[in-house]
Design a protein around this motif. Structure first.
Motif, short mmCIF file in Angstrom:
data_model
loop_
_atom_site.label_atom_id
_atom_site.label_comp_id
_atom_site.label_asym_id
_atom_site.label_seq_id
_atom_site.Cartn_x
_atom_site.Cartn_y
_atom_site.Cartn_z
N THR A 1 0.41 -1.72 -0.12
CA THR A 1 0.03 0.32 -0.18
C THR A 1 0.44 1.58 0.13
OG1 THR A 1 -0.09 -0.09 2.51
CG2 THR A 1 -2.00 -1.38 1.04
N ALA A 2 0.53 2.13 -0.28
CA ALA A 2 1.25 3.40 -0.30
C ALA A 2 1.46 4.07 1.12
CB ALA A 2 0.03 4.89 -1.21
N GLU A 3 0.86 3.11 2.20
CA GLU A 3 1.10 3.47 3.49
C GLU A 3 2.08 2.96 3.86
OE1 GLU A 3 -2.62 3.27 2.31
OE2 GLU A 3 -3.19 5.43 1.74
N HIS A 4 2.32 1.90 3.53
CA HIS A 4 3.80 1.82 3.75
C HIS A 4 3.64 0.00 4.21
CE1 HIS A 4 5.71 4.74 1.77
NE2 HIS A 4 5.56 4.93 2.83
N GLU A 5 1.71 -0.93 4.13
CA GLU A 5 1.58 -1.58 4.76
C GLU A 5 2.05 -2.66 3.67
OE1 GLU A 5 0.53 0.65 7.29
OE2 GLU A 5 -0.41 0.63 5.19
N TRP A 6 2.21 -3.87 4.17
CA TRP A 6 2.23 -5.58 2.90
C TRP A 6 1.24 -6.66 3.12
CZ3 TRP A 6 2.62 -10.04 5.09
CH2 TRP A 6 3.86 -10.18 6.13
N ILE A 7 0.83 -7.16 2.34
CA ILE A 7 -0.18 -8.13 2.78
C ILE A 7 0.50 -9.52 2.50
CG2 ILE A 7 -1.74 -7.72 1.08
CD1 ILE A 7 -4.16 -8.23 2.75
N ASN B 1 -8.45 -17.41 2.41
CA ASN B 1 -8.81 -16.38 2.91
C ASN B 1 -7.60 -15.28 3.87
OD1 ASN B 1 -10.80 -16.98 4.16
ND2 ASN B 1 -12.39 -14.87 3.83
N VAL B 2 -7.05 -15.69 4.56
CA VAL B 2 -6.38 -15.43 5.05
C VAL B 2 -4.74 -15.09 5.36
CG1 VAL B 2 -5.42 -15.77 7.63
CG2 VAL B 2 -7.75 -16.99 7.32
N ALA B 3 -4.89 -13.66 5.55
CA ALA B 3 -4.05 -13.20 4.94
C ALA B 3 -3.13 -12.53 6.96
CB ALA B 3 -3.99 -12.02 4.49
N LEU B 4 -1.25 -12.61 6.51
CA LEU B 4 -0.04 -11.87 7.14
C LEU B 4 -0.69 -10.35 6.59
CD1 LEU B 4 1.72 -14.43 7.29
CD2 LEU B 4 0.36 -13.49 8.74
N VAL B 5 -0.09 -8.85 7.42
CA VAL B 5 -0.23 -7.55 6.98
C VAL B 5 1.04 -7.22 8.01
CG1 VAL B 5 -1.31 -5.22 7.28
CG2 VAL B 5 -2.81 -7.81 6.87
N GLY B 6 1.78 -6.27 7.60
CA GLY B 6 2.96 -6.19 8.51
C GLY B 6 3.69 -5.12 7.13
N ILE B 7 4.44 -4.28 8.65
CA ILE B 7 4.83 -2.80 7.44
C ILE B 7 6.22 -3.40 6.64
CG2 ILE B 7 3.81 -1.85 9.59
CD1 ILE B 7 7.07 -0.90 10.13
N THR C 1 14.24 -6.13 12.50
CA THR C 1 14.56 -7.26 12.76
C THR C 1 13.87 -8.15 10.89
OG1 THR C 1 13.96 -8.55 13.88
CG2 THR C 1 16.20 -6.95 14.31
N ASP C 2 12.69 -8.53 11.56
CA ASP C 2 12.31 -9.80 10.12
C ASP C 2 10.95 -9.00 9.97
OD1 ASP C 2 11.69 -11.96 7.87
OD2 ASP C 2 11.33 -12.98 10.28
N PRO C 3 10.88 -7.60 8.89
CA PRO C 3 9.39 -6.96 8.55
C PRO C 3 8.70 -7.57 7.95
CG PRO C 3 11.53 -5.81 7.22
CD PRO C 3 12.02 -6.87 8.41
N TYR C 4 8.93 -9.02 7.22
CA TYR C 4 8.51 -9.81 5.90
C TYR C 4 8.25 -11.24 6.40
CZ TYR C 4 9.28 -5.84 2.68
OH TYR C 4 9.30 -4.80 2.15
N GLY C 5 8.32 -11.21 7.39
CA GLY C 5 8.64 -12.74 8.18
C GLY C 5 8.08 -12.81 9.57
N ASP C 6 9.63 -12.54 10.48
CA ASP C 6 8.34 -12.72 12.47
C ASP C 6 7.94 -11.48 12.92
OD1 ASP C 6 8.78 -15.36 12.51
OD2 ASP C 6 10.85 -15.10 13.83
#
Length: 126
Positions: free
Chosen positions: A10-16, A22-28, A93-98
Motif C-alpha cells: 500500500t502507499a501507507e507502507h503496509e504489506w499483505i 482468504n487469510v492473510a498476514l499484514v505488516g509494515i 529485523t524481519d519485517p516480512y517474516g517474524d
C-alpha cells in the motif's frame, strides 16, 4: 531495501500476503521500519473487528514517533502476532517474516488486485 515479489503493498507502507484461503498476514514494509527507526511497541486494538480498507487497525511506536497502521483491504482482524509484545524489534529485523503484525480474514480476496506489486512499490519509495 527488500521488496518481496510475492507480497502486495500500500502507499501507507503496509504489506499483505495470502497464507491460507482468504487469510492473510499484514505488516509494515522494510522501507517503513527503516524510516521509523527502532520499534519499541506495537499496539493492535481491533481483534475480531470487521474493518474497511484504509481503516486504522493499530499503531507502531518507535523511538522517533508513533505511526498508525492502515488495513490494506477490508476484512476481519483474526489474530495478532503476540510475540511482538516481548520482541517488537522483530518488525525491524524481519519485517516480512517474524515481524508480521496481524492475520486478516479478507472480505474479498479480489481486493488484493487493487494493491501495488513489488515493482510499483519500489518506484513509489524510490
Amino acid at each position: 531495501m527488500n521488496f518481496p515479489a510475492d507480497l502486495r503493498y500500500t502507499a501507507e507502507h503496509e504489506w499483505i500476503k495470502l497464507v491460507d484461503g482468504n487469510v492473510a498476514l499484514v505488516g509494515i514494509t522494510d522501507y517503513a521500519q527503516d524510516q521509523l527507526g527502532d520499534v519499541v511497541f506495537v499496539e493492535v486494538n481491533s481483534v475480531d473487528q470487521d474493518l474497511a480498507a484504509n481503516e486504522v487497525f493499530g499503531s507502531v511506536e518507535a523511538v522517533k514517533t508513533v505511526s498508525d497502521l492502515f488495513l490494506p483491504v477490508a476484512g476481519k482482524v483474526v489474530e495478532v502476532n503476540e510475540s511482538l509484545n516481548d520482541n517488537p524489534d522483530k518488525v525491524n529485523t524481519d519485517p516480512y517474516g517474524d515481524g508480521w503484525i496481524i492475520k486478516l480474514e479478507l472480505a474479498n480476496p479480489a481486493d488484493l488486485d487493487g494493491l501495488m506489486d513489488a515493482t510499483a512499490y519500489e518506484k513509489l519509495v524510490g
